[in-house]
Design a protein around this motif. Sequence first.
Motif, PDB file in Angstrom:
ATOM      1  N   ALA A  22      59.094 -18.352  -0.018  1.00 48.65           N
ATOM      2  CA  ALA A  22      59.854 -19.410  -0.676  1.00 48.65           C
ATOM      3  C   ALA A  22      59.530 -20.776  -0.079  1.00 48.65           C
ATOM      4  CB  ALA A  22      61.351 -19.130  -0.567  1.00 48.65           C
ATOM      5  N   ASP A  23      59.373 -20.818   1.243  1.00 53.14           N
ATOM      6  CA  ASP A  23      59.032 -22.063   1.929  1.00 53.14           C
ATOM      7  C   ASP A  23      57.697 -22.610   1.437  1.00 53.14           C
ATOM      8  OD1 ASP A  23      59.236 -24.119   3.855  1.00 53.14           O
ATOM      9  OD2 ASP A  23      58.138 -22.940   5.325  1.00 53.14           O
ATOM     10  N   ALA A  24      56.761 -21.702   1.170  1.00 45.79           N
ATOM     11  CA  ALA A  24      55.437 -22.116   0.703  1.00 45.79           C
ATOM     12  C   ALA A  24      55.395 -22.360  -0.801  1.00 45.79           C
ATOM     13  CB  ALA A  24      54.410 -21.047   1.072  1.00 45.79           C
ATOM     14  N   GLY A  25      56.441 -21.948  -1.513  1.00 50.53           N
ATOM     15  CA  GLY A  25      56.443 -22.101  -2.958  1.00 50.53           C
ATOM     16  C   GLY A  25      55.443 -21.197  -3.642  1.00 50.53           C
ATOM     17  N   CYS A  26      55.290 -19.966  -3.122  1.00 51.18           N
ATOM     18  CA  CYS A  26      54.331 -19.046  -3.719  1.00 51.18           C
ATOM     19  C   CYS A  26      54.983 -17.673  -3.911  1.00 51.18           C
ATOM     20  CB  CYS A  26      53.073 -18.936  -2.869  1.00 51.18           C
ATOM     21  SG  CYS A  26      53.357 -18.321  -1.206  1.00 51.18           S
ATOM     22  N   THR A  27      54.255 -16.756  -4.480  1.00 49.53           N
ATOM     23  CA  THR A  27      54.759 -15.422  -4.781  1.00 49.53           C
ATOM     24  C   THR A  27      53.984 -14.381  -3.981  1.00 49.53           C
ATOM     25  OG1 THR A  27      53.184 -14.978  -6.574  1.00 49.53           O
ATOM     26  CG2 THR A  27      55.187 -16.222  -7.148  1.00 49.53           C
ATOM     27  N   PRO A  28      54.519 -13.159  -3.879  1.00 51.91           N
ATOM     28  CA  PRO A  28      53.770 -12.109  -3.181  1.00 51.91           C
ATOM     29  C   PRO A  28      52.370 -11.895  -3.746  1.00 51.91           C
ATOM     30  CG  PRO A  28      56.033 -11.417  -3.498  1.00 51.91           C
ATOM     31  CD  PRO A  28      55.878 -12.700  -4.254  1.00 51.91           C
ATOM     32  N   GLY A  29      52.219 -12.079  -5.046  1.00 55.56           N
ATOM     33  CA  GLY A  29      50.916 -11.885  -5.658  1.00 55.56           C
ATOM     34  C   GLY A  29      49.862 -12.881  -5.220  1.00 55.56           C
ATOM     35  N   ASP A  30      50.291 -13.988  -4.606  1.00 52.62           N
ATOM     36  CA  ASP A  30      49.340 -14.988  -4.116  1.00 52.62           C
ATOM     37  C   ASP A  30      48.712 -14.586  -2.775  1.00 52.62           C
ATOM     38  OD1 ASP A  30      49.870 -16.757  -6.263  1.00 52.62           O
ATOM     39  OD2 ASP A  30      51.662 -17.504  -5.223  1.00 52.62           O
ATOM     40  N   VAL A  31      49.308 -13.623  -2.086  1.00 57.03           N
ATOM     41  CA  VAL A  31      48.877 -13.260  -0.730  1.00 57.03           C
ATOM     42  C   VAL A  31      47.710 -12.284  -0.800  1.00 57.03           C
ATOM     43  CG1 VAL A  31      49.589 -12.224   1.466  1.00 57.03           C
ATOM     44  CG2 VAL A  31      51.213 -13.616   0.146  1.00 57.03           C
ATOM     45  N   GLY A  32      46.623 -12.617  -0.104  1.00 57.09           N
ATOM     46  CA  GLY A  32      45.428 -11.784  -0.150  1.00 57.09           C
ATOM     47  C   GLY A  32      45.218 -10.898   1.055  1.00 57.09           C
ATOM     48  N   HIS A  33      46.064 -11.028   2.080  1.00 55.23           N
ATOM     49  CA  HIS A  33      45.864 -10.244   3.304  1.00 55.23           C
ATOM     50  C   HIS A  33      47.136 -10.298   4.140  1.00 55.23           C
ATOM     51  CE1 HIS A  33      44.616  -9.049   7.278  1.00 55.23           C
ATOM     52  NE2 HIS A  33      44.406 -10.278   7.716  1.00 55.23           N
ATOM     53  N   VAL A  34      47.452  -9.195   4.823  1.00 56.98           N
ATOM     54  CA  VAL A  34      48.593  -9.128   5.729  1.00 56.98           C
ATOM     55  C   VAL A  34      48.116  -8.711   7.113  1.00 56.98           C
ATOM     56  CG1 VAL A  34      50.787  -7.997   6.279  1.00 56.98           C
ATOM     57  CG2 VAL A  34      50.215  -8.515   3.894  1.00 56.98           C
ATOM     58  N   ASN A  35      48.420  -9.534   8.117  1.00 55.70           N
ATOM     59  CA  ASN A  35      48.237  -9.153   9.510  1.00 55.70           C
ATOM     60  C   ASN A  35      49.597  -8.659   9.997  1.00 55.70           C
ATOM     61  OD1 ASN A  35      48.039  -9.232  12.427  1.00 55.70           O
ATOM     62  ND2 ASN A  35      46.132 -10.364  12.136  1.00 55.70           N
ATOM     63  N   ALA A  36      49.728  -7.352  10.114  1.00 58.83           N
ATOM     64  CA  ALA A  36      51.024  -6.733  10.390  1.00 58.83           C
ATOM     65  C   ALA A  36      51.355  -6.738  11.876  1.00 58.83           C
ATOM     66  CB  ALA A  36      51.038  -5.301   9.864  1.00 58.83           C
ATOM     67  N   HIS A  37      52.655  -6.646  12.166  1.00 59.44           N
ATOM     68  CA  HIS A  37      53.111  -6.552  13.552  1.00 59.44           C
ATOM     69  C   HIS A  37      52.588  -5.262  14.179  1.00 59.44           C
ATOM     70  CE1 HIS A  37      55.636  -7.383  16.978  1.00 59.44           C
ATOM     71  NE2 HIS A  37      56.322  -6.273  16.820  1.00 59.44           N
ATOM     72  N   GLY A  38      52.764  -4.135  13.516  1.00 57.09           N
ATOM     73  CA  GLY A  38      52.097  -2.883  13.846  1.00 57.09           C
ATOM     74  C   GLY A  38      52.005  -2.506  15.305  1.00 57.09           C
ATOM     75  N   THR A  39      53.134  -2.151  15.933  1.00 60.69           N
ATOM     76  CA  THR A  39      53.132  -1.814  17.353  1.00 60.69           C
ATOM     77  C   THR A  39      52.800  -0.359  17.646  1.00 60.69           C
ATOM     78  OG1 THR A  39      55.493  -1.334  17.312  1.00 60.69           O
ATOM     79  CG2 THR A  39      54.830  -3.578  17.916  1.00 60.69           C
ATOM     80  N   ALA A  40      52.851   0.503  16.640  1.00 64.02           N
ATOM     81  CA  ALA A  40      52.632   1.944  16.796  1.00 64.02           C
ATOM     82  C   ALA A  40      53.845   2.667  17.377  1.00 64.02           C
ATOM     83  CB  ALA A  40      51.384   2.254  17.616  1.00 64.02           C
ATOM     84  N   THR A  41      55.022   2.057  17.304  1.00 62.00           N
ATOM     85  CA  THR A  41      56.237   2.801  17.620  1.00 62.00           C
ATOM     86  C   THR A  41      56.718   3.508  16.354  1.00 62.00           C
ATOM     87  OG1 THR A  41      57.682   0.913  17.151  1.00 62.00           O
ATOM     88  CG2 THR A  41      56.911   1.181  19.426  1.00 62.00           C
ATOM     89  N   ARG A  42      57.406   4.620  16.543  1.00 61.55           N
ATOM     90  CA  ARG A  42      57.843   5.408  15.380  1.00 61.55           C
ATOM     91  C   ARG A  42      58.738   4.575  14.464  1.00 61.55           C
ATOM     92  NH1 ARG A  42      54.761   9.607  14.593  1.00 61.55           N
ATOM     93  NH2 ARG A  42      56.328  10.222  13.068  1.00 61.55           N
ATOM     94  N   ALA A  43      59.781   3.988  15.036  1.00 61.19           N
ATOM     95  CA  ALA A  43      60.753   3.272  14.210  1.00 61.19           C
ATOM     96  C   ALA A  43      60.207   1.946  13.706  1.00 61.19           C
ATOM     97  CB  ALA A  43      62.036   3.039  15.006  1.00 61.19           C
ATOM     98  N   GLY A  44      59.480   1.225  14.554  1.00 61.36           N
ATOM     99  CA  GLY A  44      59.007  -0.101  14.178  1.00 61.36           C
ATOM    100  C   GLY A  44      58.050  -0.080  13.006  1.00 61.36           C
ATOM    101  N   ASP A  45      57.051   0.793  13.055  1.00 56.07           N
ATOM    102  CA  ASP A  45      56.078   0.861  11.962  1.00 56.07           C
ATOM    103  C   ASP A  45      56.720   1.318  10.665  1.00 56.07           C
ATOM    104  OD1 ASP A  45      54.249   0.108  13.840  1.00 56.07           O
ATOM    105  OD2 ASP A  45      52.942   1.844  13.611  1.00 56.07           O
ATOM    106  N   ALA A  46      57.637   2.279  10.769  1.00 59.50           N
ATOM    107  CA  ALA A  46      58.298   2.778   9.555  1.00 59.50           C
ATOM    108  C   ALA A  46      59.097   1.679   8.874  1.00 59.50           C
ATOM    109  CB  ALA A  46      59.202   3.961   9.903  1.00 59.50           C
TER     110      ALA A  46
END
Length: 409
Positions: free
Chosen positions: A288-312
């Motif tokens: 919303a801050d950027a004034g764009c939609t999810p469809g505008d996003v071409g890549h996600v750099n995820a937090h991805g810690t490899a913990t069971r609960a966090g990744d899920a």
Amino acid sequence: MTGRGDAVVTGLGLLTAAGHDPDSIWKTMSAGQSLARKDPDLAGLPVDIACAVPDLDPVAELGIRLAGRLDRFAHLALIAARRALHDARLDPRAANSSRVGVVLGVGANSLQTYVKEFTRLGEGRATSVSPLGLPRSVPNMVAGEIAIATGARGPNFTVSSACASGTTAIGVARDLLLAGACDIVLTGGSESARSRMSAASFAQMRALSTRTTHPDGACRPFDADRDGFVLGEGAAVLVLEHPDHARARGATVRARLVGYGASADAHHPTSPHPEGTGSEQAIRQALADAGCTPGDVGHVNAHGTATRAGDAAEALALLRVFDSAPPPVTANKSILGHALGAAGAIEAALTVLALERQEVLPTANLTRQDTGREMDIVTTRPRTAPMELALSTSCGFGGQNAALLLATP
């Protein structure tokens, strides 16, 4: 995009387990192999593996006196800041230095020094406690030391939102620029999580991978067999400028920071909300801050810690935001380890490089997802991915979440 306004990235300084400069880091990470190794500093502990920044000589970089009075997390921050300024072709002393700010993210103070000094105190040797015990350890010193070294005289502070600290710092830095308080902000994060106290505490919490006999296969974000993260260290400093200031001095723009969102789970001290609602809220705020939609996003750099609960929880958030089909995802901690308060800044810097190269780095050690609806997670080798907008997300203890949207120039 019709959001609140952009800040532009004109310089990068980056230190990670994959190297000391963006090009070598990208090349090393492109192999898709974890850099976790046995760490002599952690010898004898239940978990003795980590991802260390290799071959860094603080004395050669900073001089013997300065290196001697700073701790590792400050070494990393100051070296990264100097390299970011060099990349930006910028000297704060030659600019209006009162309008050059510093905002750094740090998750904790320097536990290495505190353990040593508390040991002396506990042994009844109070007069042996170093007078530098506090000033070399408190989190604000990374920002203060950068100001002292560079002459930046604007707003100067650190922020601490656990493992979201670096991301939060970058978002706050953009706010300073948009508010007209600064023309330039040096921002990012720094942390050395390779302390024995950190390793022992996280191991007791069962947050660390216990694959100590095969460290390069230990950190497995989004994999069905994940069992925790690997400690890391590093720093990333971005030179953020107001677009008008960058244009006036003829700066090269590497990327634009167009959106920022932050939230709290308000759920649990160490576990994320199981539905990922806080992470989802931060991402939607950034969109919303950027004034764009999810469809505008071409890549996600995820937090991805490899913990069971966090990744899920994170996977559920991404699947909801992107209507079950997130764009290509990577998780850098699988290769670099978890640099805690610096992690979000490192991942933001790598997102800038992804936009420049139009590539997504691979995720290591992913063989089988267990998120129900599988995401498009890049593995094995980099993937060409045309993109104009990329998302970088972070989460931390206390249920603190932050998200950044970065765009091509």
